[in-house]
Design an enzyme around this catalytic site. Structure first.
Site, PDB file in Angstrom:
ATOM      1  CG  HIS A  17       5.077   3.429   1.854  1.00  0.00           C
ATOM      2  ND1 HIS A  17       5.432   4.582   2.984  1.00  0.00           N
ATOM      3  CD2 HIS A  17       3.902   2.677   1.769  1.00  0.00           C
ATOM      4  CE1 HIS A  17       3.867   4.821   3.777  1.00  0.00           C
ATOM      5  NE2 HIS A  17       3.834   3.664   2.456  1.00  0.00           N
ATOM      6  CE  LYS A  41      -4.692   6.684   6.243  1.00  0.00           C
ATOM      7  NZ  LYS A  41      -3.883   6.126   5.449  1.00  0.00           N
ATOM      8  NE  ARG A  90       0.893  -2.548   5.643  1.00  0.00           N
ATOM      9  CZ  ARG A  90       0.940  -1.503   5.708  1.00  0.00           C
ATOM     10  NH1 ARG A  90       1.604  -0.877   6.464  1.00  0.00           N
ATOM     11  NH2 ARG A  90       0.167  -0.972   5.736  1.00  0.00           N
ATOM     12  CB  SER A 128       3.259   6.072   7.746  1.00  0.00           C
ATOM     13  OG  SER A 128       3.738   5.920   6.442  1.00  0.00           O
TER      14      SER A 128
HETATM   15  P1  ADP Z   1      -3.084   4.298   2.397  1.00  0.00           P
HETATM   16  O1  ADP Z   1      -3.461   5.502   2.698  1.00  0.00           O
HETATM   17  O2  ADP Z   1      -3.620   4.838   1.091  1.00  0.00           O
HETATM   18  O3  ADP Z   1      -2.729   3.180   2.961  1.00  0.00           O
HETATM   19  P2  ADP Z   1       0.206   4.789   3.135  1.00  0.00           P
HETATM   20  O4  ADP Z   1       0.541   5.147   2.374  1.00  0.00           O
HETATM   21  O5  ADP Z   1      -0.803   4.307   4.181  1.00  0.00           O
HETATM   22  O6  ADP Z   1      -1.377   5.024   1.854  1.00  0.00           O
HETATM   23  O7  ADP Z   1      -0.103   3.033   2.079  1.00  0.00           O
HETATM   24  C1  ADP Z   1      -0.043   3.194   0.417  1.00  0.00           C
HETATM   25  C2  ADP Z   1      -0.062   1.731  -0.215  1.00  0.00           C
HETATM   26  O8  ADP Z   1       1.707   1.160   0.259  1.00  0.00           O
HETATM   27  C3  ADP Z   1      -0.810   1.059   0.775  1.00  0.00           C
HETATM   28  O9  ADP Z   1      -1.424   0.061  -0.311  1.00  0.00           O
HETATM   29  C4  ADP Z   1      -0.343  -0.101   2.030  1.00  0.00           C
HETATM   30  O10 ADP Z   1      -0.981  -1.362   1.978  1.00  0.00           O
HETATM   31  C5  ADP Z   1       0.965  -0.041   0.997  1.00  0.00           C
HETATM   32  N1  ADP Z   1       2.080  -0.199   2.272  1.00  0.00           N
HETATM   33  C6  ADP Z   1       1.927   0.335   3.168  1.00  0.00           C
HETATM   34  N2  ADP Z   1       3.489   0.134   4.168  1.00  0.00           N
HETATM   35  C7  ADP Z   1       3.692  -0.771   3.533  1.00  0.00           C
HETATM   36  C8  ADP Z   1       4.490  -1.847   3.858  1.00  0.00           C
HETATM   37  N3  ADP Z   1       5.477  -2.010   5.341  1.00  0.00           N
HETATM   38  N4  ADP Z   1       4.809  -2.703   2.967  1.00  0.00           N
HETATM   39  C9  ADP Z   1       4.178  -3.576   1.912  1.00  0.00           C
HETATM   40  N5  ADP Z   1       2.750  -2.205   1.725  1.00  0.00           N
HETATM   41  C10 ADP Z   1       3.174  -1.071   2.513  1.00  0.00           C
END
Ligand code: ADP
Length: 170
Positions: A17, A41, A90, A128
């Protein structure tokens, strides 16, 4: 002024992130990291905890704000005057979901432009969910989450272990 919103659950914020945030900052005038309540979630960290962890992570970055939100992401983006929605991409699995989300965003709010940034290769497999699994099993999180997040995860899992075993009770 180009205001962008990077919405997510951030349960918790990872280096993946952070990479997206740091690369988005130079592209816009202001970046708002929107921490979504997302009870569906069943997050490990409360909304307040997740906001605090993100705030600490971005405290040295210019023009970045952190806000919690509930409800529709497009409504939140409108409320803060945003015109761009940043998302991270990703592997293929993200693509399907993000493509769907981008199309829905355009349908609900044609004035908001979804902008997906591709992950850096070292964070390709970082999520995460995976971080929480590794933390629960006591694995090393170096280079995957900011130090204060690793500490918060250790604390969270040591508390839940104590509660489960009855240790730490008076
Ligand atoms: P959500 O529940 O909205 O997917 P996340 O916190 O899991 O929330 O992710 C927020 C954003 O960050 C999403 O667009 C996700 O694809 C992106 N994201 C999560 N991990 C990574 C990573 N390792 N590299 C790039 N983008 C990421």
């Amino acid at each position: 002024m180009a205001i962008a919103v990077y919405p997510g659950t951030f349960d918790p914020i990872t280096c993946g992130h952070m990479d997206i945030i740091e690369r988005a900052v130079p592209l816009v005038d202001k970046l708002i990291v929107g921490v979504y309540e997302n009870l569906a979630k069943r997050p490990l960290f409360s909304l307040e905890e997740r906001v605090r962890l993100v705030e600490e992570a971005v405290k040295d970055l210019p023009n970045v704000e952190v806000k919690a939100f509930k409800g529709l992401t497009v409504d939140f983006i409108h409320q803060v005057g945003g015109k761009i929605m940043i998302r991270g991409l990703r592997a293929n699995s993200d693509f399907e979901r993000e493509f769907e989300m981008a199309l829905m965003t355009r349908k609900l709010a044609p004035d908001i432009e979804p902008l997906c940034l591709m992950t850096s290769s070292q964070y390709q497999f970082l999520s995460s969910t995976l971080i929480k699994e590794v933390a629960e099993l006591g694995g090393c999180l170096e280079g995957m989450v900011p130090d204060h997040v690793a500490a918060a995860l250790r604390e969270k899992f040591s508390t839940s272990t104590k509660l489960a075993t009855g240790k730490g009770k008076r």
